[in-house]
Design an enzyme around this catalytic site. Structure first.
Site, PDB file in Angstrom:
ATOM      1  N   HIS A  19       0.825  -1.055  -0.109  1.00  0.00           N
ATOM      2  CA  HIS A  19      -0.026  -0.121   0.091  1.00  0.00           C
ATOM      3  C   HIS A  19       0.864   1.371  -0.076  1.00  0.00           C
ATOM      4  CE1 HIS A  19       0.488   0.124   4.487  1.00  0.00           C
ATOM      5  NE2 HIS A  19       0.447   1.019   4.332  1.00  0.00           N
TER       6      HIS A  19
ATOM      7  N   ASP B 266       0.220  -7.628   1.405  1.00  0.00           N
ATOM      8  CA  ASP B 266       0.499  -6.129   1.664  1.00  0.00           C
ATOM      9  C   ASP B 266       2.003  -6.060   1.582  1.00  0.00           C
ATOM     10  OD1 ASP B 266       0.147  -3.347   1.854  1.00  0.00           O
ATOM     11  OD2 ASP B 266      -0.122  -3.509   4.045  1.00  0.00           O
TER      12      ASP B 266
ATOM     13  N   GLY C 165       3.525   6.280   8.580  1.00  0.00           N
ATOM     14  CA  GLY C 165       4.689   6.465   8.155  1.00  0.00           C
ATOM     15  C   GLY C 165       5.782   5.541   8.521  1.00  0.00           C
ATOM     16  N   ASN C 166       5.112   4.541   9.508  1.00  0.00           N
ATOM     17  CA  ASN C 166       6.048   3.567  10.022  1.00  0.00           C
ATOM     18  C   ASN C 166       5.620   2.397   8.799  1.00  0.00           C
ATOM     19  OD1 ASN C 166       5.724   4.491  13.310  1.00  0.00           O
ATOM     20  ND2 ASN C 166       7.593   3.227  12.459  1.00  0.00           N
ATOM     21  N   SER C 167       4.734   2.371   8.264  1.00  0.00           N
ATOM     22  CA  SER C 167       4.192   1.255   7.323  1.00  0.00           C
ATOM     23  C   SER C 167       5.309   0.853   6.634  1.00  0.00           C
ATOM     24  CB  SER C 167       3.195   1.719   6.510  1.00  0.00           C
ATOM     25  OG  SER C 167       1.895   1.858   7.032  1.00  0.00           O
TER      26      SER C 167
ATOM     27  N   GLY D 289      -5.658 -26.018  -3.847  1.00  0.00           N
ATOM     28  CA  GLY D 289      -6.880 -26.271  -4.593  1.00  0.00           C
ATOM     29  C   GLY D 289      -8.277 -26.718  -3.944  1.00  0.00           C
TER      30      GLY D 289
END
Length: 470
Positions: free
Chosen positions: A111, A141, A213-215, A271
């Protein structure tokens, strides 16, 4: 009593630093592991500092700056009539990242880089590098970037894949919250295996302060190893409330390996469509408590089908890891290399059984058979492909979806006049069920030139039937 870790420290605020842990000066590159851990036993131990650990790990944590172009309608009144003027503006955002290879491989959150036209990585020493995306996966992510270091070897963090992190372990979160500059916060592991946050990851929960901002930043343990990539917080205000989440190292490692070897992040499957077992199901199935993931559907000739999995089997564990719900199962499978033979414990008709299932990349079957629809009809110019588990994985669809999907609508063609969208699945045309792209072309050409067309589309799980006046 548990034995002391290499970097013993306390996170009690306000303590004076009166001593430091002695350690050899680390070279640029890998942080050496240490096998031990214990709780502080004296006031002197509680006044020890995190500083040596931070000095070794912080140089491997970077800032990730992104820029993307956003188009806006200048006047919404005129845009309603299709005559609105578009204005472009540049939208900038900031996140963090971690160097995981000395040649400049960086891992961050998907993100953070989503839709970026321009990417820039800024090192701890303020040097700036242009970056390119090697691979990204919105479900996990995670994104893997590459910067050109001109042969220079950069400091990097070793990814901990031991899955040995325990509740109560001390961790540091390193990143760039609110763009104020690199910041280190400390806390403990509050929980592991949190699966309620997303459909895939099994998160590490920590009370170390994690803010916007830590992401993409690092969550490191007292060995100086990367145990997780910070990704999300639970907050009403947007700031830290002591509930932060990180993607575990074993999933990060798999994403990096897959990106570098395949150019994309491949998540193996077996599957089988599964669902978490609730208390009502558990009682009906004869389980002593809600646990596991029940098999609802088996993909024909898929790995699970070949291994003998059946509907109503409950998957209790995979390679010794207990499975508590569907998200936990998907996470565990995502940590495997395609082709891995997974040992699966199942509950079938009141008896525990063991089966071996090959966790493999989703199948490219049927073949895509991409084509552009031709003729004089409302479908002319549509780019269509056959849906398969592999394509569904790429497009974020249900892997059990079948049929013909629109991959693009060519501008200036007849189809662009109508409301077709990429991702629409064409179910039938003129009352005839559509099963593959060549059949669609045949049906369209058979009725070429007609003024009235009927069709059914599946858009995001919603089926609509339409009549087109051509």
């Amino acid at each position: 009593m548990r034995v002391m870790k290499k970097y013993l420290a306390s996170f009690f605020g306000g303590a004076l630093v009166v001593g430091a842990v002695l350690m050899p000066k680390a070279q640029a590159g890998q942080i050496g592991p240490s096998p031990s851990v214990m709780v502080p036993e004296s006031a002197a131990q509680m006044r020890m500092s995190f500083a040596p650990l931070v000095k070794d790990t912080a140089p491997a944590v970077v800032n990730v700056y992104t820029s993307r172009t956003v188009r806006q309608q200048v006047d919404p009144f005129f845009s309603f009539f299709g005559r609105g003027m578009e204005r472009e503006r540049s939208q900038r955002s900031l996140g963090s990242g971690v160097i995981v290879r000395s040649n400049g491989v960086v891992v961050t959150n998907a993100h953070v880089v989503k839709g970026a036209d321009e990417l820039k990585v800024v090192l701890n020493d303020r040097r700036e590098f242009e970056a390119k995306i090697v691979a990204e996966d919105t479900d996990s992510d995670l994104a893997v970037l590459q910067i050109d270091t001109n042969g220079e070897r950069l400091p990097y963090l070793t990814i901990d894949t031991s899955n040995s992190l325990e509740v109560g372990d001390i961790v540091l979160a390193i990143g760039n919250p609110f763009g104020v500059g690199q910041t280190v916060t400390s806390g403990i592991v509050s929980a592991v295996g949190r699966t309620q946050v997303s459909d895939l990851a099994s998160f590490i929960q920590t009370d170390a302060a994690v803010n916007p901002g830590n992401s993409g930043g690092a969550l490191v343990d007292m060995n100086g190893e990367l145990v997780g990539v910070n990704t999300a917080i639970f907050s009403r205000s947007g700031g830290s409330n002591g509930i932060g989440f990180a993607i575990p190292g074993e999933l990060v490692q798999r994403a990096v390996e897959s990106s570098l070897s395949d150019g994309k992040i491949v998540r193996p499957w077996i599957g089988a469509r599964t669902e978490g077992v609730n208390s009502v199901m558990a009682e009906a199935l004869g389980l002593d408590r809600p646990r596991g993931a029940i098999v609802e559907e088996i993909f024909p000739n898929g790995p699970g089908d070949k291994a003998g999995l059946e509907r109503r089997d409950v998957i209790l564990s995979v390679d010794g890891t207990d499975i508590f719900d569907d998200s936990g199962l998907r996470f565990k499978l995502a940590t495997f290399t395609p082709g891995h033979k997974a040992k699966i414990k199942i509950w079938r008709d009141g008896v525990i059984k063991n089966v071996s299932v090959r966790a493999d990349a989703p199948m490219e079957y049927p073949p895509r058979n991409e084509l552009v629809v031709e003729g004089t009809n409302p479908f002319q110019g549509l780019e269509v492909v056959n849906m398969s588990p592999a394509l569904a994985e790429e497009m974020g669809f249900d892997p059990f979806a079948t049929g013909v999907v629109i991959s693009a609508v060519s501008r200036g063609t007849l189809s662009s006049r109508y409301r077709f969208r990429p991702g629409d699945i064409i179910l039938d045309v003129m009352g005839e069920e559509i099963t593959d792209t060549s059949q669609l072309q045949d049906v369209v050409l058979e009725n070429d030139g007609l003024r009235s067309w009927t069709l059914s589309l599946d858009r995001g799980g919603r089926v609509t039937k339409s009549r087109i006046r051509f």
